[in-house]
Motif scaffolding. Structure first.
Motif, mmCIF file in Angstrom:
data_model
loop_
_atom_site.group_PDB
_atom_site.id
_atom_site.type_symbol
_atom_site.label_atom_id
_atom_site.label_comp_id
_atom_site.label_asym_id
_atom_site.label_seq_id
_atom_site.Cartn_x
_atom_site.Cartn_y
_atom_site.Cartn_z
ATOM 1 N N VAL A 25 2.798 5.285 -9.734
ATOM 2 C CA VAL A 25 1.426 4.802 -9.624
ATOM 3 C C VAL A 25 0.735 5.207 -10.914
ATOM 4 N N LEU A 33 -5.768 0.397 -11.438
ATOM 5 C CA LEU A 33 -4.742 1.108 -10.689
ATOM 6 C C LEU A 33 -3.636 0.141 -10.309
ATOM 7 N N ALA A 35 0.950 -0.095 -9.290
ATOM 8 C CA ALA A 35 2.202 0.580 -8.951
ATOM 9 C C ALA A 35 3.349 -0.356 -9.280
ATOM 10 N N GLU A 60 1.015 0.550 -0.828
ATOM 11 C CA GLU A 60 -0.435 0.776 -0.727
ATOM 12 C C GLU A 60 -0.771 1.871 0.280
ATOM 13 N N ILE A 63 -0.170 5.122 -1.438
ATOM 14 C CA ILE A 63 -1.237 5.393 -2.409
ATOM 15 C C ILE A 63 -2.474 5.899 -1.697
ATOM 16 N N ARG A 66 -2.361 9.504 -0.790
ATOM 17 C CA ARG A 66 -2.393 10.461 -1.898
ATOM 18 C C ARG A 66 -3.701 10.469 -2.684
#
Length: 67
Positions: A25, A33, A35, A60, A63, A66
């Motif tokens: 990512v 943003l 990935a 997603e 992501i 995190r």
């Protein structure tokens, strides 16, 4: 950390693995943003686009957990 991969400068945020596939990512040069799959070819790393909708959904979700 800034890396040059596929001729583009990317700001590495984090990596993770899902279903034995490695992902990274990052923010691209436009600070968007994104990935991609992380592929190693010997000593070189490259990014491979995610084209499957179900795969994108799983990425997603990871992501969101995190960030």
């Amino acid at each position: 950390m800034i890396f040059k991969i596929n001729g583009e400068n990317i700001k590495f945020l984090f990596s993770f693995e899902l279903n034995s596939v490695k992902y990274v990512v990052y923010e691209n040069e436009a600070e968007e943003l994104s990935a991609s799959r992380l592929i190693y070819d010997g000593e070189n790393a490259s990014l491979e686009s995610i084209t499957d909708d179900k795969e994108w959904e799983a990425v997603e979700k990871e992501i969101e957990k995190r960030l």
